[in-house]
Design a protein around this motif. Structure first.
Motif, short mmCIF file in Angstrom:
data_model
loop_
_atom_site.label_atom_id
_atom_site.label_comp_id
_atom_site.label_asym_id
_atom_site.label_seq_id
_atom_site.Cartn_x
_atom_site.Cartn_y
_atom_site.Cartn_z
N PRO A 136 0.82 -1.23 0.00
CA PRO A 136 0.00 0.00 0.00
C PRO A 136 0.84 1.25 0.00
O PRO A 136 0.39 2.31 -0.47
CB PRO A 136 -0.82 -0.14 1.28
CG PRO A 136 -0.91 -1.62 1.51
CD PRO A 136 0.40 -2.18 1.04
N TRP A 137 2.05 1.24 0.57
CA TRP A 137 2.87 2.45 0.72
C TRP A 137 4.15 2.42 -0.09
O TRP A 137 4.96 3.36 0.00
CB TRP A 137 3.22 2.69 2.20
CG TRP A 137 1.99 2.75 3.07
CD1 TRP A 137 1.57 1.82 3.92
CD2 TRP A 137 1.04 3.78 3.06
NE1 TRP A 137 0.40 2.17 4.50
CE2 TRP A 137 0.03 3.42 3.99
CE3 TRP A 137 0.88 5.00 2.36
CZ2 TRP A 137 -1.10 4.20 4.23
CZ3 TRP A 137 -0.23 5.76 2.62
CH2 TRP A 137 -1.20 5.39 3.55
N GLY A 138 4.30 1.36 -0.90
CA GLY A 138 5.51 1.34 -1.70
C GLY A 138 5.54 0.14 -2.65
O GLY A 138 4.64 -0.70 -2.66
N ARG A 139 6.67 0.02 -3.44
CA ARG A 139 6.79 -1.09 -4.39
C ARG A 139 8.27 -1.31 -4.69
O ARG A 139 9.12 -0.44 -4.43
CB ARG A 139 6.03 -0.80 -5.67
CG ARG A 139 6.57 0.39 -6.45
CD ARG A 139 5.68 0.69 -7.64
NE ARG A 139 6.18 1.86 -8.37
CZ ARG A 139 7.11 1.82 -9.32
NH1 ARG A 139 7.69 0.66 -9.68
NH2 ARG A 139 7.49 2.93 -9.96
N VAL A 140 8.53 -2.51 -5.25
CA VAL A 140 9.88 -2.86 -5.71
C VAL A 140 9.80 -3.11 -7.22
O VAL A 140 9.03 -3.99 -7.66
CB VAL A 140 10.43 -4.10 -4.98
CG1 VAL A 140 11.85 -4.41 -5.48
CG2 VAL A 140 10.41 -3.89 -3.47
N ASP A 141 10.55 -2.37 -8.00
CA ASP A 141 10.51 -2.51 -9.45
C ASP A 141 11.28 -3.77 -9.86
O ASP A 141 12.00 -4.36 -9.06
CB ASP A 141 11.13 -1.26 -10.08
CG ASP A 141 10.56 -1.02 -11.49
OD1 ASP A 141 9.91 -1.92 -11.99
OD2 ASP A 141 10.79 0.09 -12.01
#
Length: 410
Positions: A5-10
Motif C-alpha cells: 500500500p505504501w511502496g513497491r519494488v521494481d
C-alpha cells in the motif's frame, strides 16, 4: 514487480515509497526477493514510528522543555522527509505537526512559568535585600546582626534567580548593605577600643590612689576615700577584660590591705573597751529599774542627771554593742522627757483655763438645746425636736471628753 500500500519494488530492484507528493526512490534491492526488500524498508518505517511515539510520551509525561521537544521534532521531521523507509510517512509528518503545536503550547506555558518564577524570585530577593538594609542601618547588636547578615547571604544564594538586570541591581544593594554593616561595626568597635583605653587609663589612676593610701592609719578619712574611689571605679565604665581583671585585683588588694589593718586595730581597741560595755550594761539595768515607769517627773529628772554623768564617765563603747546600749539609754531619757512634758501640760494655767472655758461653753450650749427641745415638743414640731436631740447627743459626748481632760489637770 512487487507492491505494498505504501511502496513497491521494481523489476530492476529499485524500491519506491508512496507519499502525497508522489513516489520517490528510497533504495535498491539486489540481494533477495522483493518481499524481503519491502519487509526491510517497513522495519525502517517502524523504527521511525517508535521514535515518534517515544517523543509523544516524553512530551506528555515528563517536563521536557519546549526547546528540546522542538529540536527533537525537527530532527525527526528531517528523518521522515528523507526516510529510506516504506510506510505512511504523511501520517508521521502529521503526528510531528501535532507534536510541534504541543511543543509551542508548552513553550508559551514555560515562558509564563519562567516569568512567574522570576517575579517570585524578585519578590523573595527584594525581601532579603530590604532586611539586609534594615540590619545595616539599624542594628547595634553586632553579634546577632552579623549572624543575621550571614544568614541573609545564604538565603540569597539559595533563592531562585530573577532576570539578569534585576539580579544585578538587587545584588548591588545587597553588597552595599553588607559593606555598610561591616563599616558601622568596625567604626563602633574602633570607638569602643578608644573608650576602653580611656577607661583603662582612668582606672590606672584610681588604682594608683588606692595603693598610695593602703598603709594609712588615718582610719576614718581613708575609709571615706576608699568609698569615693569605689564610686569612681563604678562610674568610669569598663576597660577591656584583661585590663579590667588585672586592675581590679590590684584595687581590691590595696583596699583589703587597708581594711584588714584597720579591723585589726579596731578589734584590739574593742577588746580594751569591753570593760566599759560591762559597766554600762549594769548602769543601764539600774537606771531602767529605778526610773521606769516615771511616777515623779521632777525627781526622775534629778536622778537622770546623775545617771547621765555616770554614763559619760564609764567611757567609750566597743562598736559591736554601741548602738544597742546607747539606744536603750536614750529610751530612758525620752521617757523622762515625755513625763515632764505631760506634767507641764497638766499643770499649765493657760491650758487649764482653756479646758474650764470649754466645759462651761458646752454646759451652756446643752442648757440652751434642752430648752429648744422642750419648746419643739410642746409645739409638736417633730423635725426641730429631732434636730435638737441630735445636737444634744453630740454636745454631751463632747462635754464628757472635756470634763475628763479637766479632771486630769486637777
Amino acid at each position: 514487480m512487487t507492491t505494498d500500500p505504501w511502496g513497491r519494488v521494481d523489476d530492476d530492484g529499485t524500491v519506491y515509497v508512496r507519499t502525497s507528493e508522489g513516489e520517490r526512490v528510497v533504495g535498491s534491492w539486489q540481494a533477495g526477493a522483493p518481499e524481503e526488500a519491502l519487509a526491510f524498508f517497513r522495519r525502517k518505517y517502524d523504527a521511525l514510528v517508535t521514535e515518534v511515539e517515544l517523543l509523544e510520551r516524553r512530551l506528555s509525561t515528563t517536563d521536557l522543555s519546549a526547546a528540546q521537544a522542538l529540536s527533537s521534532v525537527e530532527k525527526l521531521r528531517a528523518a521522515v522527509t528523507d526516510a529510506h523507509a516504506i510506510g505512511d510517512l504523511d501520517a508521521l509528518s502529521r503526528r510531528l505537526d501535532e507534536l510541534t503545536a504541543r511543543a509551542e503550547e508548552r513553550k508559551v506555558e514555560q515562558k509564563h512559568a519562567q516569568e512567574q518564577a522570576r517575579h517570585e524570585a524578585r519578590d523573595i530577593k527584594e525581601r532579603i535585600v530590604a532586611e539586609a538594609e534594615r540590619v545595616a542601618e539599624e542594628t547595634t547588636h553586632w553579634k546577632s546582626g552579623g549572624e543575621r547578615m550571614r544568614q541573609l547571604i545564604e538565603e540569597w544564594k539559595a533563592a531562585p534567580r530573577a532576570d539578569r538586570a534585576t539580579e544585578q541591581g538587587l545584588w548591588k544593594r545587597m553588597s552595599s548593605a553588607r559593606n555598610a554593616f561591616s563599616k558601622r561595626r568596625k567604626a563602633y568597635f574602633a570607638g569602643l577600643d578608644e573608650q576602653r583605653e580611656q577607661v583603662r587609663a582612668e582606672k590606672e589612676k584610681i588604682v594608683a590612689e588606692a595603693e598610695a593610701v593602703s598603709d594609712s592609719t588615718d582610719w576614718g578619712p581613708t575609709a571615706g576615700h576608699y568609698r569615693d574611689l569605689m564610686q569612681q571605679w563604678k562610674a568610669s565604665g569598663r576597660a577591656d577584660r584583661a585590663s579590667e581583671d588585672r586592675l581590679w585585683q590590684r584595687f581590691k588588694a590595696a583596699q583589703d590591705r587597708f581594711f584588714q589593718a584597720r579591723n585589726a586595730v579596731f578589734a584590739e581597741r574593742d577588746a580594751e573597751l569591753r570593760v566599759n560595755a560591762e559597766a554600762k550594761e549594769k548602769l543601764l539595768e539600774e537606771a531602767q529599774r529605778e526610773l521606769l515607769p516615771v511616777s515623779d517627773p521632777r525627781d526622775a529628772r534629778a536622778r537622770l542627771r546623775d545617771y547621765q554623768e555616770r554614763w559619760e564617765a564609764a567611757g567609750t563603747l566597743p562598736r559591736d554593742s554601741r548602738d544597742r546600749l546607747e539606744g536603750a539609754f536614750r529610751k530612758i531619757e525620752d521617757a523622762v522627757r515625755k513625763a515632764e512634758d505631760q506634767e507641764w501640760q497638766r499643770t499649765n494655767p493657760e491650758a487649764r483655763a482653756r479646758a474650764e472655758a470649754t466645759v462651761s461653753q458646752l454646759r451652756d450650749s446643752i442648757d440652751q438645746l434642752e430648752g429648744r427641745l422642750e419648746k419643739a415638743r410642746a409645739a409638736g414640731n417633730d423635725r426641730k425636736a429631732r434636730e435638737a436631740e441630735d445636737a444634744l447627743t453630740a454636745r454631751r459626748s463632747w462635754l464628757n471628753e472635756a470634763e475628763k481632760a479637766l479632771e486630769e489637770m486637777s
